[in-house]
Design an enzyme around this catalytic site. Structure first.
Site, PDB file in Angstrom:
ATOM      1  N   ARG A   1       1.480 -18.526 -43.314  1.00  0.00           N
ATOM      2  CA  ARG A   1       0.550 -19.358 -44.094  1.00  0.00           C
ATOM      3  C   ARG A   1       0.719 -19.152 -45.604  1.00  0.00           C
ATOM      4  NH1 ARG A   1      -4.065 -17.242 -45.802  1.00  0.00           N
ATOM      5  NH2 ARG A   1      -5.382 -19.064 -45.504  1.00  0.00           N
TER       6      ARG A   1
ATOM      7  N   PRO B   1       0.195   1.529 -33.126  1.00  0.00           N
ATOM      8  CA  PRO B   1      -1.091   2.012 -33.653  1.00  0.00           C
ATOM      9  C   PRO B   1      -0.929   3.204 -34.590  1.00  0.00           C
ATOM     10  CG  PRO B   1      -0.914   2.441 -31.278  1.00  0.00           C
ATOM     11  CD  PRO B   1       0.287   1.645 -31.665  1.00  0.00           C
TER      12      PRO B   1
ATOM     13  N   GLU C   1       3.436   3.456 -22.839  1.00  0.00           N
ATOM     14  CA  GLU C   1       2.994   4.517 -23.767  1.00  0.00           C
ATOM     15  C   GLU C   1       3.703   4.423 -25.111  1.00  0.00           C
ATOM     16  OE1 GLU C   1       0.460   6.536 -23.622  1.00  0.00           O
ATOM     17  OE2 GLU C   1      -0.010   5.594 -21.710  1.00  0.00           O
TER      18      GLU C   1
ATOM     19  N   ASP D   1      -8.433 -16.826 -51.147  1.00  0.00           N
ATOM     20  CA  ASP D   1      -8.905 -16.317 -49.859  1.00  0.00           C
ATOM     21  C   ASP D   1      -9.386 -14.884 -50.031  1.00  0.00           C
ATOM     22  OD1 ASP D   1      -8.652 -18.225 -47.796  1.00  0.00           O
ATOM     23  OD2 ASP D   1      -6.476 -18.006 -47.805  1.00  0.00           O
TER      24      ASP D   1
HETATM   25  N1  SAM Z   1       0.548   5.672 -26.536  1.00  0.00           N
HETATM   26  C1  SAM Z   1       0.452   4.925 -27.750  1.00  0.00           C
HETATM   27  C2  SAM Z   1      -0.449   5.670 -28.723  1.00  0.00           C
HETATM   28  O1  SAM Z   1      -1.354   6.377 -28.281  1.00  0.00           O
HETATM   29  O2  SAM Z   1      -0.270   5.505 -29.943  1.00  0.00           O
HETATM   30  C3  SAM Z   1      -0.124   3.547 -27.481  1.00  0.00           C
HETATM   31  C4  SAM Z   1       0.837   2.634 -26.831  1.00  0.00           C
HETATM   32  S1  SAM Z   1       0.202   1.002 -26.651  1.00  0.00           S
HETATM   33  C5  SAM Z   1      -0.637   1.105 -25.132  1.00  0.00           C
HETATM   34  C6  SAM Z   1       1.595   0.024 -26.267  1.00  0.00           C
HETATM   35  C7  SAM Z   1       2.184  -0.740 -27.431  1.00  0.00           C
HETATM   36  O3  SAM Z   1       1.225  -1.634 -27.955  1.00  0.00           O
HETATM   37  C8  SAM Z   1       2.646   0.079 -28.614  1.00  0.00           C
HETATM   38  O4  SAM Z   1       3.938   0.592 -28.426  1.00  0.00           O
HETATM   39  C9  SAM Z   1       2.596  -0.936 -29.744  1.00  0.00           C
HETATM   40  O5  SAM Z   1       3.786  -1.694 -29.811  1.00  0.00           O
HETATM   41  C10 SAM Z   1       1.444  -1.854 -29.336  1.00  0.00           C
HETATM   42  N2  SAM Z   1       0.180  -1.602 -30.046  1.00  0.00           N
HETATM   43  C11 SAM Z   1      -0.972  -1.147 -29.487  1.00  0.00           C
HETATM   44  N3  SAM Z   1      -1.943  -1.032 -30.394  1.00  0.00           N
HETATM   45  C12 SAM Z   1      -1.430  -1.466 -31.578  1.00  0.00           C
HETATM   46  C13 SAM Z   1      -1.956  -1.578 -32.897  1.00  0.00           C
HETATM   47  N4  SAM Z   1      -3.205  -1.226 -33.194  1.00  0.00           N
HETATM   48  N5  SAM Z   1      -1.154  -2.058 -33.867  1.00  0.00           N
HETATM   49  C14 SAM Z   1       0.139  -2.402 -33.610  1.00  0.00           C
HETATM   50  N6  SAM Z   1       0.694  -2.291 -32.363  1.00  0.00           N
HETATM   51  C15 SAM Z   1      -0.067  -1.840 -31.359  1.00  0.00           C
END
Ligand code: SAM
Length: 215
Positions: free
Chosen positions: A152, A87, A114, A167
């Site tokens: 795609r 994220p 996390e 698209d």
């Molecule tokens: N503690 C992290 C933070 O606050 O940024 C969030 C960890 S999340 C619960 C667990 C995993 O989900 C991350 O390491 C990532 O690989 C994935 N993930 C969660 N949200 C995502 C998003 N919006 N885009 C890409 N990967 C995501």
């Protein structure tokens, strides 16, 4: 295109990859997907892959050792960039999908808990990519989204090659969103298809469509 997926939960991919366009792309060898289960690479006798965060706080962090080993194993077979789904990364876009559809290989690292120890990112990750401003439980859905949107765009993957040209977010629409689409019948429960689309006048139809792209 060769995707290597590094995950604790390879089974999550099963149903998505075993149907429809993506399945056909795999069967026709347009894409190849291999999996590295991060747990297979831990040296911990209890198969642990995570630990508590330095500095305290809730949750667990995926540790260096299993991730270093998993990434090294994947890099032996896949020379592409290492993308960490996170994220905190740059937001994924159609233009990024277009750029990566020209690559031959890519490694997708899925986090859990996390997230992962920063030293893994510093040592191996070429790019951190987010699929949007919300937090999921893991990187598996984001990895599937990348695979789908890139696949795609590969030659001869979609039935109709023209369909991906026009698209939403495509270059020919100046990255705008597509015009409204209608199909038969002309009238349904008193709701009519716009007259111009029935006119057979292609120049007028094109003008109407371009006027109805959305920002
Ligand atoms: N503690 C992290 C933070 O606050 O940024 C969030 C960890 S999340 C619960 C667990 C995993 O989900 C991350 O390491 C990532 O690989 C994935 N993930 C969660 N949200 C995502 C998003 N919006 N885009 C890409 N990967 C995501």
């Amino acid at each position: 295109m060769h995707f290597s997926i590094l995950t604790l939960f390879p089974n999550l991919f099963d149903s998505y990859l075993s149907d429809s366009i993506i399945k056909r792309a795999i069967d026709e060898k347009k894409i190849k997907i291999d999996f590295y289960n991060i747990r297979d690479f831990t040296k911990n006798k209890h198969k642990k892959v995570d630990d508590t965060p330095y500095g305290g706080g809730a949750g667990m962090v995926m540790a260096c050792q299993p991730l270093f080993e998993t990434i090294k194993a994947a890099k032996n077979k896949n020379k592409g960039k290492v993308i960490y789904l996170s994220p905190k990364g740059r937001t994924f876009t159609q233009s990024k999908a277009e750029k990566w559809s020209k690559e031959k290989e890519v490694i997708l690292l899925c986090g859990r808990y996390e997230g992962i120890d920063q030293r893994v990112i510093d040592a191996f990750v070429d790019e951190e990519i987010s699929i949007g401003q919300y937090v999921l439980t893991g990187g598996e859905l984001p990895a599937m989204i990348l695979i789908d949107s890139i696949t795609r765009l590969l030659p001869n993957v979609l039935g109709n090659e023209n369909s991906k040209e026009g698209d939403s977010f495509s270059k020919i629409f100046n990255r705008k969103k597509e015009y409204p689409q209608y199909t038969k019948p002309e009238i349904y429960e008193n709701l009519k298809v716009p007259e111009v689309l029935l006119s057979g006048n292609h120049a007028e139809i094109e003008k109407w469509r371009m006027r109805n792209l959305k920002d």
